[in-house]
Design a protein around this motif. Structure first.
Motif, PDB file in Angstrom:
ATOM      1  N   TRP A   1       0.844  -1.200   0.000  1.00  0.00           N
ATOM      2  CA  TRP A   1       0.000   0.000   0.000  1.00  0.00           C
ATOM      3  C   TRP A   1       0.879   1.251   0.000  1.00  0.00           C
ATOM      4  O   TRP A   1       0.626   2.205  -0.726  1.00  0.00           O
TER       5      TRP A   1
ATOM      6  N   ASP B   1       2.620   1.446  -3.462  1.00  0.00           N
ATOM      7  CA  ASP B   1       1.647   1.810  -4.487  1.00  0.00           C
ATOM      8  C   ASP B   1       1.326   3.303  -4.454  1.00  0.00           C
ATOM      9  O   ASP B   1       1.129   3.927  -5.496  1.00  0.00           O
TER      10      ASP B   1
ATOM     11  N   GLU C   1     -10.423  -0.290  -1.587  1.00  0.00           N
ATOM     12  CA  GLU C   1     -10.363  -0.564  -3.024  1.00  0.00           C
ATOM     13  C   GLU C   1      -9.073  -1.296  -3.381  1.00  0.00           C
ATOM     14  O   GLU C   1      -9.076  -2.246  -4.162  1.00  0.00           O
ATOM     15  N   PHE C   2      -7.946  -0.863  -2.801  1.00  0.00           N
ATOM     16  CA  PHE C   2      -6.659  -1.533  -3.020  1.00  0.00           C
ATOM     17  C   PHE C   2      -6.765  -3.001  -2.601  1.00  0.00           C
ATOM     18  O   PHE C   2      -6.329  -3.898  -3.327  1.00  0.00           O
TER      19      PHE C   2
ATOM     20  N   GLU D   1      -9.523  -4.829  -2.290  1.00  0.00           N
ATOM     21  CA  GLU D   1     -10.460  -5.546  -3.152  1.00  0.00           C
ATOM     22  C   GLU D   1      -9.824  -5.917  -4.493  1.00  0.00           C
ATOM     23  O   GLU D   1     -10.154  -6.962  -5.067  1.00  0.00           O
ATOM     24  N   GLU D   2      -8.919  -5.090  -4.981  1.00  0.00           N
ATOM     25  CA  GLU D   2      -8.249  -5.345  -6.260  1.00  0.00           C
ATOM     26  C   GLU D   2      -6.993  -6.200  -6.108  1.00  0.00           C
ATOM     27  O   GLU D   2      -6.441  -6.677  -7.098  1.00  0.00           O
ATOM     28  N   PHE D   3      -6.555  -6.397  -4.874  1.00  0.00           N
ATOM     29  CA  PHE D   3      -5.306  -7.116  -4.594  1.00  0.00           C
ATOM     30  C   PHE D   3      -5.253  -8.507  -5.226  1.00  0.00           C
ATOM     31  O   PHE D   3      -4.264  -8.836  -5.894  1.00  0.00           O
TER      32      PHE D   3
ATOM     33  N   GLU E   1      -6.622  -9.968  -7.830  1.00  0.00           N
ATOM     34  CA  GLU E   1      -6.414  -9.947  -9.276  1.00  0.00           C
ATOM     35  C   GLU E   1      -5.102  -9.260  -9.635  1.00  0.00           C
ATOM     36  O   GLU E   1      -4.337  -9.741 -10.470  1.00  0.00           O
ATOM     37  N   GLY E   2      -4.824  -8.147  -8.992  1.00  0.00           N
ATOM     38  CA  GLY E   2      -3.634  -7.356  -9.304  1.00  0.00           C
ATOM     39  C   GLY E   2      -2.326  -8.061  -8.998  1.00  0.00           C
ATOM     40  O   GLY E   2      -1.314  -7.792  -9.635  1.00  0.00           O
TER      41      GLY E   2
ATOM     42  N   ASP F   1      -7.081 -16.097 -14.458  1.00  0.00           N
ATOM     43  CA  ASP F   1      -7.822 -15.261 -15.410  1.00  0.00           C
ATOM     44  C   ASP F   1      -9.257 -15.727 -15.581  1.00  0.00           C
ATOM     45  O   ASP F   1     -10.156 -14.928 -15.735  1.00  0.00           O
TER      46      ASP F   1
END
Length: 92
Positions: free
Chosen positions: A21, A24, A76-77, A79-81, A83-84, A90
């Motif tokens: 975090w 980023d 948000e970070f 929640e996206e972790f 996949e990111g 995929d």
């Protein structure tokens, strides 16, 4: 001294997310952006190569952290972790 974390895994996941975090959100003056990208890609590589059960456990921990997060940007970070950082395939 008593830990506020229920497990070593939770403590390490929290620490990892805190570091990522910070990276980023760092500006050029705080951290060389090429180095930041290398660190982020390195972490993504390591966690994406974990066995499926360990990746799923980390996804669940990060999901719990996101649900409990009061800062919208950090939530948000989180929640996206998955996949990111390559924790979910995929096709997931």
């Amino acid at each position: 001294m008593t830990s506020s974390y229920p497990s070593l895994t939770r403590a390490l996941a929290e620490a990892l997310v805190d570091v990522l975090w910070f990276i980023d959100g760092s500006e050029d003056e705080q951290m060389d952006q090429d180095d930041a990208v290398k660190v982020m890609e390195g972490v993504a590589h390591v966690v994406s190569t974990l066995p499926n059960d360990q990746r799923q456990a980390l996804v669940e921990l990060v999901g719990e952290m996101a649900a409990a997060e009061s800062d919208p940007a950090r939530r948000e970070f989180l929640e996206e972790f998955p996949e990111g950082f390559g924790l979910v395939d995929d096709e997931s």
